[in-house]
Design an enzyme around this catalytic site. Structure first.
Site, PDB file in Angstrom:
ATOM      1  N   GLU A  28      -0.303  -9.819  -1.544  1.00 26.07           N
ATOM      2  CA  GLU A  28      -1.074  -8.992  -0.610  1.00 26.07           C
ATOM      3  C   GLU A  28      -0.223  -8.591   0.587  1.00 26.07           C
ATOM      4  OE1 GLU A  28      -3.853  -7.390  -1.798  1.00 26.07           O
ATOM      5  OE2 GLU A  28      -4.696  -9.379  -2.138  1.00 26.07           O
ATOM      6  N   HIS A  29      -0.355  -7.334   0.972  1.00 26.62           N
ATOM      7  CA  HIS A  29       0.410  -6.758   2.090  1.00 26.62           C
ATOM      8  C   HIS A  29       1.918  -6.830   1.816  1.00 26.62           C
ATOM      9  CE1 HIS A  29      -2.936  -5.905   4.798  1.00 26.62           C
ATOM     10  NE2 HIS A  29      -3.495  -6.964   4.236  1.00 26.62           N
ATOM     11  N   THR A  30       2.259  -6.866   0.552  1.00 29.94           N
ATOM     12  CA  THR A  30       3.673  -6.834   0.176  1.00 29.94           C
ATOM     13  C   THR A  30       4.083  -5.425  -0.244  1.00 29.94           C
ATOM     14  OG1 THR A  30       2.897  -7.572  -1.985  1.00 29.94           O
ATOM     15  CG2 THR A  30       3.895  -9.237  -0.579  1.00 29.94           C
ATOM     16  N   ALA A 118     -14.998  -2.928   0.069  1.00 21.04           N
ATOM     17  CA  ALA A 118     -15.045  -4.276  -0.518  1.00 21.04           C
ATOM     18  C   ALA A 118     -13.664  -4.771  -0.920  1.00 21.04           C
ATOM     19  CB  ALA A 118     -15.979  -4.280  -1.718  1.00 21.04           C
ATOM     20  N   GLY A 119     -12.627  -4.023  -0.570  1.00 20.61           N
ATOM     21  CA  GLY A 119     -11.266  -4.445  -0.906  1.00 20.61           C
ATOM     22  C   GLY A 119     -10.944  -4.258  -2.382  1.00 20.61           C
ATOM     23  N   SER A 123     -11.425   3.984  -2.840  1.00 22.76           N
ATOM     24  CA  SER A 123     -10.809   5.278  -2.533  1.00 22.76           C
ATOM     25  C   SER A 123      -9.738   5.632  -3.569  1.00 22.76           C
ATOM     26  CB  SER A 123     -10.242   5.304  -1.118  1.00 22.76           C
ATOM     27  OG  SER A 123      -9.415   4.195  -0.903  1.00 22.76           O
ATOM     28  N   GLU A 155      -3.748   9.684   0.967  1.00 22.65           N
ATOM     29  CA  GLU A 155      -4.247   8.689   1.938  1.00 22.65           C
ATOM     30  C   GLU A 155      -3.357   8.661   3.181  1.00 22.65           C
ATOM     31  OE1 GLU A 155      -6.609   5.771   1.370  1.00 22.65           O
ATOM     32  OE2 GLU A 155      -6.602   5.563  -0.808  1.00 22.65           O
ATOM     33  N   ASP A 167      -2.588   0.090  -5.178  1.00 22.70           N
ATOM     34  CA  ASP A 167      -3.896   0.424  -5.751  1.00 22.70           C
ATOM     35  C   ASP A 167      -3.796   1.585  -6.743  1.00 22.70           C
ATOM     36  OD1 ASP A 167      -4.474  -1.387  -3.809  1.00 22.70           O
ATOM     37  OD2 ASP A 167      -5.556   0.004  -2.509  1.00 22.70           O
TER      38      ASP A 167
HETATM   39  C1  GLA Z   1      -4.964  -2.123   0.598  1.00 14.39           C
HETATM   40  C2  GLA Z   1      -3.906  -1.057   0.437  1.00 14.39           C
HETATM   41  C3  GLA Z   1      -2.790  -1.547  -0.488  1.00 14.39           C
HETATM   42  C4  GLA Z   1      -2.277  -2.913  -0.073  1.00 14.39           C
HETATM   43  C5  GLA Z   1      -3.430  -3.872   0.179  1.00 14.39           C
HETATM   44  C6  GLA Z   1      -2.960  -5.178   0.745  1.00 14.39           C
HETATM   45  O1  GLA Z   1      -5.632  -2.320  -0.600  1.00 14.39           O
HETATM   46  O2  GLA Z   1      -4.469   0.101  -0.103  1.00 14.39           O
HETATM   47  O3  GLA Z   1      -1.763  -0.596  -0.517  1.00 14.39           O
HETATM   48  O4  GLA Z   1      -1.450  -2.808   1.040  1.00 14.39           O
HETATM   49  O5  GLA Z   1      -4.392  -3.334   1.058  1.00 14.39           O
HETATM   50  O6  GLA Z   1      -2.221  -5.863  -0.194  1.00 14.39           O
END
Ligand code: GLA
Length: 367
Positions: A28-30, A118-119, A123, A155, A167
């Site tokens: 995540e956030h990588t 909701a993560g 989108s 985006e 994503d």
């Molecule tokens: C969102 C962003 C992704 C990613 C995640 C965190 O989903 O769209 O690109 O950065 O957060 O891992």
């Protein structure tokens, strides 16, 4: 009987396509740091029914789960962001024009079952589904990777969310029985089979909604990583593999960078664990990932922490963590085979007594 599309536009759609949401197992956030990610797909989808027009008009309708319609109309060439759902589609036609990709106007009906905020990439699901519809309707020669890259640019450049590429790649290239191991630096991918004889998957939406384009969290985490790179004299945090190298950074940047550096390592180990069918190991990595997001990256919220905590109290659960960008959203967890629904029900029951939002089980689908 007429379909919703026929009632709206008085003709039939020529393209009917879909794209699912995604859930990230770990990493995540990588993605905006040139690192590794390991997402898979969820059953909830966005469907697009579309028919091309001869003029430059775009007529969009969305239908929510209760059958309520919302409309949005614009002319190709006159796109402007309005902080509304139609921005995603406007962004696509705006970008296509800039890239010399030729499309006419169209009528489209969008039905989304991927919950927003909701993560789970509602989108990106909308953008990829729409790109597939436009590719089909206007015979565009776009590859799945090109679709992912264009959707990310919409985006970044039109909507104003500085998201990474995870994503869009997951949704454009992934499948339900694999995790997609993606190296976001060179976009190389490997499909890793999910061993269903050894594990089951659950996803629970906390009900706390987030938005990635808001001024707050997501974009500022990204800037903090850039600042850390600047201070360390590297191009991307991916370039660092040894967390000891972060010692010279001011504390805040040290924490942010430590999450990214250790998370990249965890993704590599998670791939190995999946391949070896070592679910205990994978679960432990997911737990470490959650703590790192909570304490170093600071993107969790109390409701998510409670869901993770309750997951770990459940026998048969190997691990659980916040998934997606954070500041709300969902958790993902793995447990013994065929136990996910039972486990998730227990977690939700107990969490409901501890906070006000109403958590919901998204995976496995219970109907
Ligand atoms: C969102 C962003 C992704 C990613 C995640 C965190 O989903 O769209 O690109 O950065 O957060 O891992």
């Amino acid at each position: 009987m007429k379909t919703a599309f026929q009632r709206l536009f008085d003709r039939s759609p020529t393209s009917m396509v879909e794209a699912p949401g995604r859930v990230n197992l770990i990493g995540e956030h990588t993605d905006y740091n040139g690192g590794f990610v390991l997402p898979t797909l969820i059953p909830q989808k966005t469907l697009v029914h579309l028919a091309p027009r001869k003029d430059r008009k775009v007529q969009l309708s969305t239908m929510d789960r209760d059958g309520h319609m919302r409309r949005f109309t614009y002319q190709i060439g006159e796109e402007h962001a309005q902080d509304a759902w139609g921005d995603y589609i406007q962004g696509l036609t705006w970008l296509y024009a800039r890239e010399g990709i030729n499309v006419q106007g169209f009528d489209a009906l969008i039905t989304s079952h991927v919950p927003m905020g909701a993560g789970l990439s509602s989108s990106a699901a909308l953008l990829v589904a729409f790109s597939r519809a436009l590719r089909e309707a206007f015979s565009l020669s776009l590859t799945d990777v090109q679709i992912a890259l264009l959707c990310q640019r919409v985006e970044n450049e039109f909507v104003g969310a500085r998201v990474g590429i995870m994503d869009q790649m997951a949704i454009s290239l992934g499948d339900h029985n694999h995790a997609l191991f993606l190296d976001t630096r060179d976009l190389s991918t490997r499909l890793i089979p999910l061993p269903w004889n050894k594990m089951d998957l659950f996803v629970i939406n906390s009900g706390v909604r987030h938005r990635l384009s808001e001024g707050g969290g997501y974009n500022s985490r990204r800037s903090e990583c850039e600042e850390a790179c600047h201070l360390l004299g590297v191009k991307q945090l991916r370039d660092i593999t040894d967390p000891d190298r972060l010692g010279s950074l001011p504390q805040l940047y040290q924490k942010r960078a430590r999450h990214v550096v250790t998370e990249n390592q965890r993704v590599l180990e998670a791939v190995e664990a999946l391949q070896n069918g070592d679910m205990l190991r994978l679960g432990k990595l997911m737990q470490e990932s959650h703590l790192s997001m909570r304490d170093d990256y600071e993107v969790s919220v109390p409701e998510i922490d409670i869901l993770v905590e309750e997951s770990l109290r459940e026998p048969g659960v190997f691990g659980a963590r916040l998934t997606g960008g954070g500041f709300g959203g969902s958790i993902v967890g793995i447990c013994e085979p065929k136990q996910a629904l039972l486990v998730a029900k227990h977690i939700v029951e107990r969490a409901r007594q501890r906070f006000d939002e109403t958590p919901t089980i998204l995976v496995p689908e219970s109907f």
